[in-house]
Design an enzyme around this catalytic site. Structure first.
Site, PDB file in Angstrom:
ATOM      1  N   GLU A 159     -46.905  93.259 -23.398  1.00  0.00           N
ATOM      2  CA  GLU A 159     -46.809  92.285 -24.491  1.00  0.00           C
ATOM      3  C   GLU A 159     -48.156  91.616 -24.745  1.00  0.00           C
ATOM      4  O   GLU A 159     -48.212  90.465 -25.182  1.00  0.00           O
ATOM      5  CB  GLU A 159     -45.702  91.265 -24.203  1.00  0.00           C
ATOM      6  N   HIS A 187     -43.052  89.214 -27.813  1.00  0.00           N
ATOM      7  CA  HIS A 187     -44.308  89.528 -28.498  1.00  0.00           C
ATOM      8  C   HIS A 187     -44.306  90.979 -28.952  1.00  0.00           C
ATOM      9  O   HIS A 187     -43.905  91.867 -28.202  1.00  0.00           O
ATOM     10  CB  HIS A 187     -45.513  89.312 -27.575  1.00  0.00           C
ATOM     11  N   LYS A 206     -39.757  81.469 -28.191  1.00  0.00           N
ATOM     12  CA  LYS A 206     -41.047  81.828 -28.784  1.00  0.00           C
ATOM     13  C   LYS A 206     -41.032  83.271 -29.276  1.00  0.00           C
ATOM     14  O   LYS A 206     -40.610  84.172 -28.545  1.00  0.00           O
ATOM     15  CB  LYS A 206     -42.186  81.660 -27.770  1.00  0.00           C
TER      16      LYS A 206
END
Length: 258
Positions: A88, A146, A173
């Site tokens: 990531e 991510h 996130k």
């Protein structure tokens, strides 16, 4: 406006929105401590120690000792501890995933960090372990996703935000790479929808050149934190904290209060 990030029951930065977080990416302890001083002079709201950059990551005692020194130097500025995996966008390290989980446990027990970031792509049992560590020691857990290659479809981004909440995160996130301007709109749309639907704060950004736009005004769509360069960058598209503060001041004057 989105939900603020809280520590010990109080909003970080007195409720400032968005919070500005600056990464620490030094390789050695001396480099990191020097970086802390450079960054603190620019008055960030949080520090993120990207421990995957640290050459001593394999020595948990060294990690804990350095975390203590960073925390002492940071004073009232909260510290976010992050090992970003190479899959990531992080640095290659010589630890197994279970050793990483053990390190998170030691860091949570140490009392030297306020928040930890762990990736949702990790094994479900490991995510649960880190959740248990953070709960036991009153450390906030940010669960993250991510994609450094592309921007997934809107529905998948919405699923990632929701997944973080379902896994027990305190903060969700999502960070993705845009290949065209339309991708930036997709990320912002997902951010707005998630900020209206989730019960926890969220952090989002597009990366790279196009994505720098989201670092400047993603907060208007609900992102509670943005990352800015204090001394070194940890991801493509981060802007210097001085530039970010200038833009935020302008936008805050013109944005209607929500």
């Amino acid at each position: 406006m989105g939900k603020p990030i809280e520590l010990k029951g109080k909003p970080v930065g007195g409720g400032k929105f968005p919070l500005i977080c600056t990464p620490l990416v030094g390789r050695s302890g001396d480099a990191i401590l020097s970086e802390v001083q450079q960054v603190l002079a620019k008055q960030p709201d949080l520090l993120e120690w990207r421990v995957d950059f640290f050459e001593g990551i394999g020595d948990s005692a060294a990690v804990l000792a350095l975390a203590a020194r960073i925390k002492q130097a940071a004073g009232a500025v909260p510290l976010l501890f992050t090992r970003r995996s190479s899959r990531e966008g992080g640095e290659e390290i010589a630890l197994s995933e279970q050793e990483v989980v053990a390190l998170y446990g030691a860091v949570c027990r140490s009392g030297h960090v306020d928040l930890v970031d762990f990736e949702m792509s990790n094994d479900a049992a490991q995510v649960r372990q880190v959740r248990q560590f953070s709960l036991a020691h009153d450390v906030k857990l940010m669960l993250s996703f991510h994609d450094f290659q592309a921007t997934p479809e809107l529905e998948l981004l919405n699923q990632r935000f929701l997944q973080a909440q379902q896994l027990g995160a305190d903060i969700a996130k999502v960070a993705v790479m845009p290949r065209r301007l339309e991708d930036v709109l997709t990320l912002l749309s997902a951010t707005l929808q998630a900020s209206q639907q989730l019960t926890i704060p969220l952090v989002s950004m597009s990366m790279g050149g196009y994505g720098s736009l989201t670092r400047l005004f993603g907060w208007a769509f609900g992102s509670a934190m943005t990352f800015a360069i204090g001394a070194g960058s940890s991801a493509p598209g981060q802007v210097p904290i001085e530039d970010l503060n200038t833009v935020l001041a302008i936008l805050r004057k013109s944005m209607p209060r929500q």
